[in-house]
Write a protein that holds these residues in place. Structure first.
Motif, PDB file in Angstrom:
ATOM      1  N   ARG A 217      -9.028  32.245  -2.379  1.00 22.34           N
ATOM      2  CA  ARG A 217      -8.672  31.162  -1.691  1.00 22.34           C
ATOM      3  C   ARG A 217      -7.686  31.308  -0.310  1.00 22.34           C
ATOM      4  O   ARG A 217      -7.752  30.607   0.674  1.00 22.34           O
ATOM      5  N   GLN A 218      -6.816  32.234  -0.815  1.00 23.34           N
ATOM      6  CA  GLN A 218      -5.655  32.635   0.409  1.00 23.34           C
ATOM      7  C   GLN A 218      -6.073  33.786   1.145  1.00 23.34           C
ATOM      8  O   GLN A 218      -5.454  34.090   2.405  1.00 23.34           O
ATOM      9  N   LYS A 219      -7.121  34.488   1.166  1.00 26.30           N
ATOM     10  CA  LYS A 219      -7.741  35.540   2.070  1.00 26.30           C
ATOM     11  C   LYS A 219      -7.664  35.189   3.450  1.00 26.30           C
ATOM     12  O   LYS A 219      -7.624  35.970   4.332  1.00 26.30           O
ATOM     13  N   THR A 220      -7.977  33.723   3.701  1.00 26.61           N
ATOM     14  CA  THR A 220      -7.854  33.413   5.356  1.00 26.61           C
ATOM     15  C   THR A 220      -6.794  32.691   5.990  1.00 26.61           C
ATOM     16  O   THR A 220      -6.677  32.642   7.095  1.00 26.61           O
ATOM     17  N   PHE A 221      -5.746  32.631   4.994  1.00 25.66           N
ATOM     18  CA  PHE A 221      -4.613  31.984   5.470  1.00 25.66           C
ATOM     19  C   PHE A 221      -3.886  32.846   6.559  1.00 25.66           C
ATOM     20  O   PHE A 221      -3.462  32.141   7.631  1.00 25.66           O
ATOM     21  N   PHE A 222      -3.918  34.255   6.531  1.00 23.62           N
ATOM     22  CA  PHE A 222      -3.040  35.092   7.493  1.00 23.62           C
ATOM     23  C   PHE A 222      -3.670  34.893   8.861  1.00 23.62           C
ATOM     24  O   PHE A 222      -3.076  34.782   9.886  1.00 23.62           O
ATOM     25  N   TYR A 223      -5.041  34.679   8.971  1.00 25.26           N
ATOM     26  CA  TYR A 223      -5.668  34.621  10.270  1.00 25.26           C
ATOM     27  C   TYR A 223      -5.403  33.445  10.937  1.00 25.26           C
ATOM     28  O   TYR A 223      -4.951  33.607  12.183  1.00 25.26           O
ATOM     29  N   GLN A 224      -5.062  32.375  10.172  1.00 29.92           N
ATOM     30  CA  GLN A 224      -4.769  31.201  10.719  1.00 29.92           C
ATOM     31  C   GLN A 224      -3.362  31.101  11.335  1.00 29.92           C
ATOM     32  O   GLN A 224      -3.042  30.500  12.050  1.00 29.92           O
ATOM     33  N   VAL A 225      -2.511  32.161  10.757  1.00 26.90           N
ATOM     34  CA  VAL A 225      -0.863  32.070  11.246  1.00 26.90           C
ATOM     35  C   VAL A 225      -0.759  33.359  11.891  1.00 26.90           C
ATOM     36  O   VAL A 225       0.589  33.717  11.931  1.00 26.90           O
ATOM     37  N   SER A 226      -1.675  34.064  12.181  1.00 30.62           N
ATOM     38  CA  SER A 226      -1.421  35.539  12.971  1.00 30.62           C
ATOM     39  C   SER A 226      -0.997  35.631  14.516  1.00 30.62           C
ATOM     40  O   SER A 226      -0.811  36.754  14.819  1.00 30.62           O
ATOM     41  N   GLN A 227      -1.123  34.375  14.867  1.00 29.65           N
ATOM     42  CA  GLN A 227      -1.105  34.584  16.288  1.00 29.65           C
ATOM     43  C   GLN A 227       0.542  34.943  16.667  1.00 29.65           C
ATOM     44  O   GLN A 227       1.464  34.421  16.046  1.00 29.65           O
ATOM     45  N   PRO A 228       0.714  35.697  17.793  1.00 29.22           N
ATOM     46  CA  PRO A 228       1.990  36.317  17.929  1.00 29.22           C
ATOM     47  C   PRO A 228       3.280  35.156  17.820  1.00 29.22           C
ATOM     48  O   PRO A 228       4.194  35.498  17.582  1.00 29.22           O
ATOM     49  N   PHE A 229       3.131  34.273  18.576  1.00 26.75           N
ATOM     50  CA  PHE A 229       4.146  33.147  18.666  1.00 26.75           C
ATOM     51  C   PHE A 229       4.621  32.455  17.504  1.00 26.75           C
ATOM     52  O   PHE A 229       5.562  31.940  17.201  1.00 26.75           O
TER      53      PHE A 229
END
Length: 783
Positions: A184-196
């Motif tokens: 369930r957590q494997k997609t979380f980093f993609y959602q918050v990985s933008q540089p800002f």
């Protein structure tokens, strides 16, 4: 905010949080990035092994050695695999506390580690681990390979001692389904990985909004509240300090607030969708602010990964020719920064009915660089309370400086399509960036109107901190071919950037028969040059070539001529590029097989189509034709990251700052030349920069008017939230304007109009015809 809402916000900011949430979130993001480098930690045998090591090794070590309340010893740092499972376990704080108390009689805590103290803490933990687990290594290493069977074999044989410690699912003492939680957590980093996301201003704003989110639970409304991703980062960071989270929740709510991540269905009517709407309404009712915020919303599904490269493929990590021009290109290329802006137009007041026409609308324009950008809201009657409740998400270049918002009314004439200015306001990026919450919501008194009192406009806007943006480039033919006195035949092309500045020049040198037979078999050399002056390029039939940044020469191979491949050497023979037909693909020229070997820096794959960051969900083969994604495999991204996208048909390129622009220009150019020859066609008809239809004028692409087309600048993106279901979004989808990297597929006059991020810009003509943005399908107004 009214007084009650202001007091509610102040009460929220006063909630007792005993954790430095910004520091905890920074550490959380660091760890998530490290885990994301190894996709095997999301599913499969590596996860099973990690759970085994977590239960059998890490938790006992933490329980035995991790209770130094005086801080005399360095804190313990888990190995990456155990740390990932520990992270996931703590994101269910009730189950984590229950499991810890059942196994060890207390909650096992996790202190925040100062980055400067981390090396000492790691070495201290390794010493304790080695003493307790003689045959079990602290770190687990995986071999990056394109062979799944080998990878599974490696991962299943990582630790010989774990075979003795192996835990079956039936014998695990931790009953919480950690494998499902990891998934369930494997997609979380993609959602918050933008540089800002990692900037202090973003995280400090997120901390304030998290406190507001907690405050909503104190109202006891019994609602299922859904966090935005900035709030969720802070919620996670708080839970990763289990004792503090337990203590703070009891002080604020008299209970431990659980974190429910089991719902992922975002469709209308489902729990997650309904809960988000409830949260938006309660947030605005309580604090008087808009809950949706720039840079905090769902980005969409994960991109499909690319196949990993074979081991030891073109992996020369110290290539001077490529790395040096990456460092130097900032001196001759236009640097770009972008911000994401979320704008909500809510309503107007104090509008004089006598001075206004029958209907009102708001026109959105930019302060700098894009005078042709005019986006109008739908019209509302003047006699009623003007309310729009219209939300837009944009991405702007920072050079646009801000927004100009005009309140306008339509003319009272039946046949007239004019509009009248009632007043305007300015909202700058600096104003938004200076706000502690990176947002503003207020009534703005308008200027330049003739009414007294002047009308006001109710606006909510939020922004993300500025980040570096890719270079946008396109190759154009700049002059007629010519024969110099040496007898060689030359073709010249310019490389322009998004601001219509000539940045590079291509010299394509053919042999003496080049004027009759053009193609790699007759090309002697392709050069990428910088700094050649326009007025002195040719003196007495000689070239003033400027600075040479890179060159390409065709290689004579046994399979040349009518063969199925073309070979080139780049950068003084240090790199070899091969363009090959796909025997099983009738449309091979639209997706050729490309390979790059030699001193290219970190390994490279050239993948047909728009992949990874450039992926467009639902795109057809036709829409993918001609595109090539350059994928780098680095220690930070062993699964590959997209660093450039180019189109072999149009000469368009998007290159991230960390990628070599001369390398991408050479690959794109020689691939195009090779495809033309292999197809047996004449030289490609490159757009001519001297043509009014081909080039924009002024200081940016997008300023040319042709056939009454107003073209938007690439300084703007009109974005749709991934979960938006509005009428406008559906209408715009009819023109594919929100689903494709639109600027690649347009004629050059419009190509300059936008750059992409699963979004698009529209000219006002196409918007009027296909999207109905200019007042639900009415005639286009004249200012």
């Amino acid at each position: 905010m009214n007084n009650a809402q202001l007091k509610a916000w102040e009460a929220a900011q006063a909630l007792p949080i005993s954790v430095d949430l910004v520091a905890a979130a920074t550490e959380e993001l660091r760890m998530l990035e490290e885990v994301d480098r190894f996709q095997c930690y999301y599913e499969g045998p590596a996860v099973v092994r990690a759970i085994d090591r977590y239960e059998r090794c890490w938790l006992p070590l933490l329980a035995k050695e991790g209770d130094d309340s005086q801080g005399a010893s360095p804190p313990l740092v888990p190995p990456l695999d155990c740390g990932w499972i520990w992270h996931v376990h703590r994101l269910n704080p009730i189950r984590y506390a229950k499991d810890c108390k059942e196994l060890y009689g207390r909650i096992l805590d996790a202190p925040i580690i100062n980055p400067s103290d981390r090396p000492v803490a790691v070495n201290h933990t390794k010493d304790l681990w080695s003493a307790l687990y003689v045959d079990e290594p602290y770190n687990v290493e995986f071999v990056q390979t394109d062979n799944k069977a080998v990878q599974e074999k490696e991962s299943s044989g990582i630790s010989s001692s774990l075979k003795q410690l192996a835990i079956t699912s039936d014998s695990r003492k931790i009953t919480y389904d950690l494998e499902a939680a990891v998934s369930r957590q494997k997609t979380f980093f993609y959602q918050v990985s933008q540089p800002f996301v990692r900037t202090d201003s973003y995280l400090k704003s997120a901390e304030q909004r998290y406190k507001g989110f907690l405050y909503l639970f104190t109202l006891n409304k019994g609602l299922f509240l859904v966090p935005t991703y900035d709030v969720d980062i802070m919620w996670h960071a708080h839970q990763l300090c289990p004792s503090a989270y337990d203590r703070d929740c009891m002080a604020i709510l008299n209970k431990v607030l659980n974190h429910d991540d089991t719902d992922s269905d975002r469709n209308p009517g489902q729990k997650l969708n309904t809960g988000f709407k409830d949260t938006c309404e309660l947030w605005e009712e309580t604090f008087g602010e808009i809950y949706a915020k720039a840079g905090c919303m769902w980005r969409g599904d994960l991109p499909v990964p690319v196949e990993p490269l074979p081991v030891n493929s073109n992996a020369s990590l110290n290539d001077a020719s490529v790395s040096s021009n990456v460092h130097e290109q900032s001196t001759y290329l236009t640097q770009r920064q972008t911000v994401q802006v979320c704008l909500a137009l809510l309503g107007a007041r104090d509008v004089s009915v006598k001075k206004a026409g029958p209907t009102l609308f708001v026109r959105i324009q930019l302060l700098q660089r894009c005078p042709s950008f005019k986006l109008d809201t739908y019209e509302v009657p003047t006699y009623s309370d003007p309310v729009w409740r219209q939300l837009y998400t944009f991405k702007f270049e920072t050079s646009t400086q801000g927004l100009l918002l005009q309140l306008r009314s339509t003319s009272s004439g039946i046949l007239s399509s004019c509009s009248k200015l009632l007043g305007e306001m300015i909202l700058t990026w600096d104003t938004l960036l200076s706000s502690p919450t990176l947002s503003v919501k207020k009534w703005f008194t308008l200027t330049k109107g003739k009414s007294s009192p002047p009308p006001s406009l109710h606006v909510s806007a939020s922004i993300t901190p500025p980040v570096a943006a890719p270079y946008l480039l396109r190759t154009l033919e700049v002059s007629q071919d010519r024969v110099l006195k040496e007898g060689s035949f030359y073709s010249f092309r310019n490389v322009f950037d998004h601001a219509d500045n000539e940045r590079l020049m291509l010299h394509i040198q053919y042999d003496s028969e080049g004027s009759f037979k053009v193609g790699p078999s007759s090309i002697q050399e392709v050069r990428v040059l910088q700094g050649a002056q326009k007025k002195s390029r040719f003196t007495k039939r000689k070239m003033n070539s400027g600075t040479l940044l890179g060159r390409a020469q065709p290689l004579v191979k046994s399979d040349s001529g009518k063969s199925n491949a073309r070979h080139w050497q780049l950068f003084d023979n240090s790199i070899q590029l091969t363009i090959r037909k796909r025997a099983d693909d009738n449309q091979w020229h639209l997706r050729p097989e490309l390979s790059l070997e030699g001193k290219v820096g970190h390994p490279v794959a050239l993948v047909p189509g728009k992949r990874l960051d450039y992926q467009v969900n639902g795109s057809t083969e036709e829409e993918e034709a001609g595109f090539v994604t350059l994928v780098r495999y680095t220690p930070d991204a062993p699964a590959g990251k997209a660093t450039a996208l180019f189109n072999t048909s149009s000469g368009a390129m998007e290159v991230k700052p960390e990628e070599s622009v001369p390398l991408v220009v050479l690959i794109s150019t020689v691939t195009s030349l090779s495809l033309v020859e292999m197809l047996g066609k004449s030289r490609p008809q490159t757009p001519k920069s001297g043509s009014r239809k081909a080039r924009a004028t002024g200081n940016e692409w997008g300023m040319t008017r042709s056939f009454s087309f107003h073209v938007l600048s690439c300084a703007v993106i009109f974005e749709r939230q991934a979960n938006e279901k509005s009428d406008i979004a559906r209408k715009m989808a009819l023109y594919n304007s929100l689903n494709y990297h639109y600027w690649w597929d347009m004629p050059f006059l419009l190509w300059c109009a936008s750059f992409h991020n699963n979004a698009s810009l529209l000219s006002d003509v196409t918007a009027y015809q296909f999207a109905g943005l200019y007042g639900d399908g009415r005639r286009r107004r004249q200012q």
